[in-house]
Design a protein around this motif. Structure first.
Motif, mmCIF file in Angstrom:
data_model
loop_
_atom_site.group_PDB
_atom_site.id
_atom_site.type_symbol
_atom_site.label_atom_id
_atom_site.label_comp_id
_atom_site.label_asym_id
_atom_site.label_seq_id
_atom_site.Cartn_x
_atom_site.Cartn_y
_atom_site.Cartn_z
ATOM 1 N N UNK A 229 0.835 -1.224 0.000
ATOM 2 C CA UNK A 229 0.000 0.000 0.000
ATOM 3 C C UNK A 229 0.863 1.264 0.000
ATOM 4 N N UNK A 230 1.963 1.251 0.766
ATOM 5 C CA UNK A 230 2.861 2.421 0.790
ATOM 6 C C UNK A 230 3.529 2.631 -0.569
ATOM 7 N N UNK A 231 3.939 1.540 -1.214
ATOM 8 C CA UNK A 231 4.573 1.649 -2.537
ATOM 9 C C UNK A 231 3.606 2.289 -3.531
ATOM 10 N N UNK A 232 2.331 1.897 -3.446
ATOM 11 C CA UNK A 232 1.317 2.467 -4.349
ATOM 12 C C UNK A 232 1.049 3.930 -4.017
ATOM 13 N N UNK A 233 0.945 4.224 -2.717
ATOM 14 C CA UNK A 233 0.626 5.596 -2.280
ATOM 15 C C UNK A 233 1.690 6.592 -2.727
ATOM 16 N N UNK A 234 2.972 6.205 -2.607
ATOM 17 C CA UNK A 234 4.072 7.138 -2.912
ATOM 18 C C UNK A 234 4.753 6.840 -4.246
ATOM 19 N N UNK A 235 4.244 5.860 -5.005
ATOM 20 C CA UNK A 235 4.823 5.472 -6.290
ATOM 21 C C UNK A 235 6.338 5.249 -6.175
ATOM 22 N N UNK A 236 6.730 4.377 -5.246
ATOM 23 C CA UNK A 236 8.160 4.143 -5.028
ATOM 24 C C UNK A 236 8.630 2.887 -5.757
ATOM 25 N N UNK A 237 9.952 2.752 -5.843
ATOM 26 C CA UNK A 237 10.533 1.471 -6.229
ATOM 27 C C UNK A 237 10.302 0.466 -5.094
ATOM 28 N N UNK A 238 10.383 -0.821 -5.458
ATOM 29 C CA UNK A 238 10.189 -1.924 -4.502
ATOM 30 C C UNK A 238 11.323 -2.922 -4.724
ATOM 31 N N UNK A 239 11.823 -3.502 -3.637
ATOM 32 C CA UNK A 239 12.814 -4.572 -3.796
ATOM 33 C C UNK A 239 12.623 -5.621 -2.705
#
Length: 454
Positions: A229-239
Motif C-alpha cells: 500500500x505504501x509503494x502504491x501511495x508514494x509510487x516508489x521502487x520496490x525490492x
C-alpha cells in the motif's frame, strides 16, 4: 548552436541490444546543464566540425587520450550496504546459518550512526571506484541509518536507491534485530520515504526511497500488505528477495501454498519499479507474471554460486520477456565489482549449458542454449539495469544521463594486452570487460558531474 555545459570526445561502447555492442568511434557527446546527453555526434555528421571549432581547447571540452574509452556507468541492482563490513567472510556455511550467525549481528550494529557512517562512506567510495554509478541498496531496519546512507549517496554524487529493511516476523528474525512490531515497521518506512523524497529535491543525480520487505520469511502478512500500500501511495521502487534458495522457496510454498512471485503480487509488491533479487527458482508461470507486471530480476551470479543452490537461466527468462540486470549482492557476493559479476555471469551460464556432472553423458549433462556472451553480460550491467529501474540510464545515447567510466587500457600498473595499434574495437571491448581492474577506471561521472578520479 545550443550552448552545452560540457563536451566529451572519444570512443565509447554502449549496448545496441542485449546481444549487440554499439561502437561509437570518436564521437562528441554534448552534455546539458541537467547532466543529460543532449546530442551524440558522429565524426561524419555535418555539425561535428563546427562543434569542435567552437569548444576545442576550452575548459569544458574533454578529450580522451589514446587508449582511453567511455563505458556507461554500471548499475548494481542488489547491494546489502551494511554487509560491506563482513565481505569476504563466512561464505562457506548455509544461507540460514550465515544470516543468523554473521549477518543479523553485524546489521544490528547500524543502530550506531558513527559505525554506519564509517561503513557507508567507504562502501559508496568503493562502488564508485569500481565504475558503479547507480546502486539499489538494502540498508537495515534502522530508519536513521538508512536515511544516512541516502544522504551519503547524495553527497558523494552516486545515484542511490535506498530501502529501509522491514523484518517484523518474530519466528524468522532474531529478537536483537527486528522491527519493534508491524505498526512501527510501516510508520518508519513511511517517514523514511517522505524524508528521502525531500532529500531528492536537492540532489541532481537523484536519490530514491525503496519499499523493502527483506523477504517473505522475515515479514508478517500485515507488513507485506502495508508495504504494498505504501509503494502504491508514494509510487516508489520496490525490492526484495524472491525464490532465492531451496530453503526460502520451500518456506513460501509451505506458508502460502504458492510461489514467491504470486504471493508478492497479491501484496502489491510486483510492478514496473520492482526489482527482485536472485529468482533462481522461478517457474514459467512466475516468469510470465514478472513479464506481465514489468517486474525485473537482479541477477547476482557470484552470490548465487554460494547461496542459491542453482544457476539462473538468464537466456530462458529473457526469452520470456523478463527484464534482468546485474547485482553484486555484497556480501553474499564477495566482490563489489560488476566487472567480476559480468565475468561470472558468462562462466555460470557456460556451466549451466554444459552441465557439471561428468558421470552423465554430454547430451544429458547440461541445459542447451543457456550460454550468455560477454556482450550480454555488459548489457545486464548497463542498459538492462536501467530498464529494470525504469530510469534513463545505462546507455550512451541522446536523452540518457551522462553516467560514464573512463577506462585507460595503457595505465602502467594494469596495462591491457593490446599490441596492435589497429586492433578491432570489438576485441578491445572484450579485453576491457574481462581484464579491467579499478586502476584502469580513471574517472567516473554521474549526471554530468565528476565523482571519482585516480
Amino acid at each position: 548552436m545550443s550552448e552545452y555545459t560540457q563536451i566529451f570526445r572519444g570512443t565509447a561502447f554502449s549496448s545496441k541490444s542485449p546481444k549487440e555492442i554499439q561502437v561509437l568511434e570518436d564521437y562528441l557527446f554534448c552534455i546539458n546543464a541537467d547532466g543529460m546527453i543532449e546530442k551524440a555526434v558522429a565524426p561524419e555528421h555535418e555539425g561535428y566540425q563546427s562543434l569542435l571549432n567552437k569548444y576545442q581547447g576550452k575548459e569544458n571540452f574533454h578529450q580522451l587520450a589514446a587508449g582511453q574509452y567511455f563505458l556507461p556507468g554500471f548499475i548494481d541492482l542488489h547491494v546489502h550496504a551494511p554487509q560491506w563490513a563482513q565481505s569476504g567472510t563466512a561464505l562457506d556455511i548455509p544461507l540460514y546459518d550465515w544470516l543468523n550467525t554473521y549477518t543479523f549481528p553485524i546489521e544490528s550494529k547500524f543502530s550506531d550512526l558513527n559505525f554506519a557512517k564509517e561503513v557507508y562512506e567507504d562502501l559508496v567510495n568503493t562502488l564508485l571506484a569500481n565504475g558503479t554509478t547507480t546502486t539499489l541498496y538494502f540498508a537495515t531496519v534502522h530508519k536513521e541509518a538508512s536515511l544516512l546512507l541516502a544522504k551519503i549517496c547524495a553527497e558523494k554524487g552516486q545515484r542511490g536507491l535506498v530501502g529501509k529493511v522491514v523484518m517484523d516476523e518474530p519466528e524468522q528474525t532474531p529478537e536483537f534485530y527486528r522491527d519493534l512490531n508491524t505498526q512501527t515497521a510501516l510508520a518508519d518506512t513511511e517517514e523514511f520515504i517522505i524524508a528521502v523524497k525531500e532529500l531528492a529535491k536537492s540532489t541532481k543525480q537523484g536519490v530514491y526511497p525503496v519499499v523493502t520487505p527483506r523477504f517473505i520469511p522475515s515479514c508478517t502478512d500485515g507488513a507485506l500488505k502495508g508495504l504494498g500500500e505504501l509503494a502504491a501511495k508514494y509510487d516508489t521502487h520496490i525490492q526484495s528477495h524472491c525464490s532465492e534458495s531451496d530453503w526460502a522457496h520451500g518456506y513460501v510454498q509451505e506458508r502460502f501454498n504458492k510461489n514467491d512471485a504470486f504471493a508478492l503480487n497479491e501484496f502489491g509488491l510486483l510492478g514496473d519499479k520492482a526489482v527482485m533479487a536472485h529468482c533462481n527458482f522461478l517457474n514459467d508461470e512466475d516468469a510470465e507474471l514478472f513479464a506481465t507486471t514489468g517486474t525485473a530480476i537482479g541477477h547476482c551470479p557470484i552470490s548465487n554460486a554460494y547461496f542459491a543452490n542453482s544457476v539462473l537461466p538468464v537466456v530462458h527468462l529473457h526469452e520470456k520477456g523478463v527484464d534482468i540486470g546485474l547485482g553484486t549482492d555484497v556480501s553474499g557476493g564477495f566482490s563489489p565489482s560488476l566487472y567480476d559479476n559480468a565475468r561470472q555471469t558468462v562462466m555460470s551460464s557456460r556451466m549451466l549449458e554444459d552441465g557439471v556432472d561428468p558421470n552423465l553423458s554430454a547430451d544429458k549433462r547440461g541445459l542447451p542454449n543457456s550460454r550468455v556472451t560477454i556482450n550480454e553480460a555488459f548489457y545486464l550491467a548497463t542498459a538492462g539495469g536501467g530498464e529494470s529501474l525504469s530510469l534513463p540510464i545505462g546507455r550512451l545515447q541522446e536523452s540518457y544521463t551522462w553516467d560514464v567510466q573512463i577506462i585507460d587500457t595503457k595505465i602502467s600498473s594494469a596495462k591491457l594486452p593490446i599490441f596492435d595499434a589497429n586492433e578491432d574495437l570489438n576485441d578491445i571491448f572484450q579485453k576491457i570487460m574481462y581484464l579491467v581492474r579499478p586502476e584502469n577506471i580513471r574517472e567516473v561521472w554521474v549526471q554530468g558531474n565528476k565523482v571519482h578520479s585516480r
